[in-house]
Write an enzyme that holds these catalytic residues in place. Structure first.
Site, mmCIF file in Angstrom:
data_model
loop_
_atom_site.group_PDB
_atom_site.id
_atom_site.type_symbol
_atom_site.label_atom_id
_atom_site.label_comp_id
_atom_site.label_asym_id
_atom_site.label_seq_id
_atom_site.Cartn_x
_atom_site.Cartn_y
_atom_site.Cartn_z
ATOM 1 N N HIS A 10 0.832 -1.207 0.000
ATOM 2 C CA HIS A 10 0.000 0.000 0.000
ATOM 3 C C HIS A 10 0.873 1.265 0.000
ATOM 4 O O HIS A 10 0.730 2.132 -0.863
ATOM 5 C CB HIS A 10 -0.920 -0.016 1.230
ATOM 6 C CG HIS A 10 -1.813 1.170 1.342
ATOM 7 N ND1 HIS A 10 -3.116 1.156 0.904
ATOM 8 C CD2 HIS A 10 -1.595 2.423 1.816
ATOM 9 C CE1 HIS A 10 -3.662 2.349 1.111
ATOM 10 N NE2 HIS A 10 -2.762 3.130 1.675
ATOM 11 N N GLU A 11 1.792 1.328 0.960
ATOM 12 C CA GLU A 11 2.628 2.536 1.060
ATOM 13 C C GLU A 11 3.514 2.688 -0.171
ATOM 14 O O GLU A 11 3.784 3.800 -0.622
ATOM 15 C CB GLU A 11 3.466 2.525 2.344
ATOM 16 C CG GLU A 11 2.644 2.543 3.640
ATOM 17 C CD GLU A 11 1.586 3.641 3.720
ATOM 18 O OE1 GLU A 11 1.824 4.752 3.192
ATOM 19 O OE2 GLU A 11 0.498 3.380 4.297
ATOM 20 N N HIS A 65 1.742 4.610 -2.812
ATOM 21 C CA HIS A 65 1.830 6.063 -2.594
ATOM 22 C C HIS A 65 3.199 6.579 -3.052
ATOM 23 O O HIS A 65 3.311 7.620 -3.689
ATOM 24 C CB HIS A 65 1.684 6.387 -1.107
ATOM 25 C CG HIS A 65 0.280 6.307 -0.588
ATOM 26 N ND1 HIS A 65 -0.747 7.038 -1.109
ATOM 27 C CD2 HIS A 65 -0.261 5.582 0.434
ATOM 28 C CE1 HIS A 65 -1.874 6.775 -0.434
ATOM 29 N NE2 HIS A 65 -1.596 5.894 0.507
ATOM 30 N N GLU A 88 -4.638 7.829 -2.993
ATOM 31 C CA GLU A 88 -5.126 6.554 -2.485
ATOM 32 C C GLU A 88 -5.468 5.594 -3.627
ATOM 33 O O GLU A 88 -5.362 4.378 -3.469
ATOM 34 C CB GLU A 88 -6.338 6.792 -1.569
ATOM 35 C CG GLU A 88 -6.726 5.630 -0.693
ATOM 36 C CD GLU A 88 -5.710 5.291 0.410
ATOM 37 O OE1 GLU A 88 -4.729 6.036 0.600
ATOM 38 O OE2 GLU A 88 -5.915 4.266 1.080
HETATM 39 ZN ZN ZN Z 1 -3.025 5.229 1.884
#
Ligand code: ZN
Length: 500
Positions: A264-265, A268, A294
């Site tokens: 997830h990170e 980003h 996101e």
């Molecule tokens: Zn996030």
């Protein structure tokens, strides 16, 4: 006129330097700073934010912007020059309404609230956090007040995270989405449940870390321009396109947060690392919105990281890493297990079919706090009532309820909404990717993400804040933000897993 444009760029670069310096302090606070450092850190960050705000809202910037409007009108509509002046004008008009006292008070209040929240969550003590959250809510209501008249008191907050988006737009999207998601959940609940008990075993933390590193290196995360550290709440931060840092939270007895959080990170971070470096230190050298941000993290975490093609490639590696835990778990059992749908208490661990309900609950509460119909002291009860209504569960304590998220401690009210928007946008992009990279599935099965990252770079990352979020989504997909693709995706994916 060119001279004035260059002067404006120089000032904006200084403002960016001050903001990035504050971001370094914040990164340090959330990773390595000793707990008692929060008082001094609060002052330091408040000073930097106040200086940045004062520089940006100075009369000099106001005059330059005014003088440059005609210059902007002469430039091609999509040129960097015209766009920079447009974005800067928009931000200036907003910032100039906010007194610098408010900026330093807010910055200091959130630095203190962060430490209080950390303690409150660890000790399951909402009263420890209460006065800080009251202060934050007061400051946020005061903030909204600077933007009167508005259609809704929540609008000015939302606009900071999702430029151009209105509370009513989001409510319309959410009310359509909620009915469909609840119907899907009801349908899933009629089917035999899949097992994910194998995820809850002892997993060596260093090995989890190493596996995450291996995956995101393959995604294309550039370690020469980034690093990873531990933190209680994972996040990504950047101090320019060449220093984009991520953090991870790894649990010794549950596999999912470490590996999916890392993916997830990294999503980003790939966005930030992909913004056109020519725009460094400029307002265009930033992400266009948190929803778009996101969409990138969720795309890598879910559409890639929770897909069958991904695990066809990586599951043998994971089994090698954890032979005693996973040798007897076959690929399909693993795939179904990591996608198990079950209403749960913790947002960051929620499955894709229930995740947005966690967001809708938070948005309801935030709106009530902002409208003044809910007092902060009554928030834990309101949280529990909403949890029951949305997900049919009641938390056993506040640490697993109202205290679970870091966001409100940082003053981020309006922020959660962008998570659900990000989910929707991620699938809108994904439908385009499937059309434009027809063999995407085979590439992912081979652990090859080059074309995928290249597509994201060209269509999304590169542009930074040049286009507003709705404009970018429409540009890429031909449609504004809409829930239909996301529901199609959920129904297809969970239709297969649960044989609906
Ligand atoms: Zn996030």
């Amino acid at each position: 006129m060119e001279e004035k444009f260059n002067l404006l760029k120089e000032i904006l670069a200084e403002v960016a330097d001050l903001q990035f310096a504050a971001a370094v302090l914040e990164w340090d606070q959330k990773t390595y700073m000793p707990p008692k450092g929060d008082q001094d850190r609060g002052y330091q960050m408040a000073t930097l934010h106040r200086l940045a705000h004062a520089r940006f809202t100075s009369d000099e910037v106001g005059r330059l912007i005014e003088d440059l409007q005609s210059y902007a009108a002469q430039q091609p509509l999509d040129s960097d020059e015209a766009r920079l002046i447009r974005v800067t004008t928009r931000e200036y008009m907003k910032n100039v309404k906010v007194p610098s006292d408010w900026v330093s008070n807010y910055s200091q209040a959130s630095a203190l609230a962060y430490s209080a929240w950390t303690e409150a969550r660890a000790n399951n003590s909402f009263p420890r956090f209460l006065p800080h959250l009251e202060r934050i809510v007061d400051l946020r209501r005061a903030y909204a007040g600077f933007f009167v008249p508005y259609d809704h008191i929540y609008d000015p907050l939302l606009d900071d995270y999702e430029p151009g988006m209105k509370t009513k737009d989001v409510m319309d999207i959410f009310s359509a989405l909620r009915l469909q998601q609840v119907a899907l959940l009801k349908n899933i609940a009629t089917r035999p449940q899949v097992s994910n008990s194998f995820l809850y075993q002892a997993f060596d933390e260093q090995k989890q870390w190493d596996f995450g590193v291996e995956v995101i290196t393959r995604f294309g995360y550039d370690w020469q321009r980034g690093r990873q550290d531990f933190s209680p709440h994972p996040f990504t931060t950047h101090f320019g396109p060449d220093d984009v840092r991520i953090t991870a939270r790894i649990l010794p007895d549950f596999l999912s947060p470490g590996i999916f959080g890392t993916m997830h990170e990294s999503g980003h971070a790939l966005y930030e690392q992909g913004i056109n470096p020519a725009q460094r230190r400029s307002p265009l050298g930033a992400a266009t919105s948190l929803g778009i941000h996101e969409s990138q993290s969720r795309l890598w975490e879910n559409l890639v990281g929770r897909s069958l093609p991904f695990w066809k490639h990586f599951y043998p590696r994971l089994q090698q890493t954890f032979p005693s835990q996973l040798a007897n778990v076959d690929l399909m059992t693993f795939y179904k297990g990591i996608n198990k749908v079950q209403p749960s208490l913790i947002r960051v661990e929620a499955d894709e079919a229930t995740y947005n309900l966690h967001i809708m609950l938070r948005m309801d509460l935030e709106i009530a706090l902002m409208e003044g119909s809910l007092q902060v002291k009554d928030l834990p009860d309101a949280w529990n009532t909403h949890m029951q209504e949305y997900l049919g569960l009641t938390p056993k304590d506040d640490s697993n309820g109202v205290l679970q998220d870091v966001h409100w401690s940082g003053g981020s009210i309006g922020y959660f909404t962008t998570y659900a928007l990000g989910n929707l946008i991620s699938v809108q992009f994904w439908e385009c990717i499937q059309k434009e990279i027809p063999d995407i599935t085979q590439q992912i099965e081979q652990g090859d993400f080059t074309k995928l990252l290249g597509w994201l770079r060209a269509k999304i990352h590169r542009h930074g804040a040049k286009y507003e979020p709705q404009e970018l989504v429409e540009h890429v997909t031909g449609s504004k933000i809409t829930p239909a693709p996301y529901m199609r995706y959920l129904e297809h994916k969970f239709g297969e897993i649960y044989e609906l």
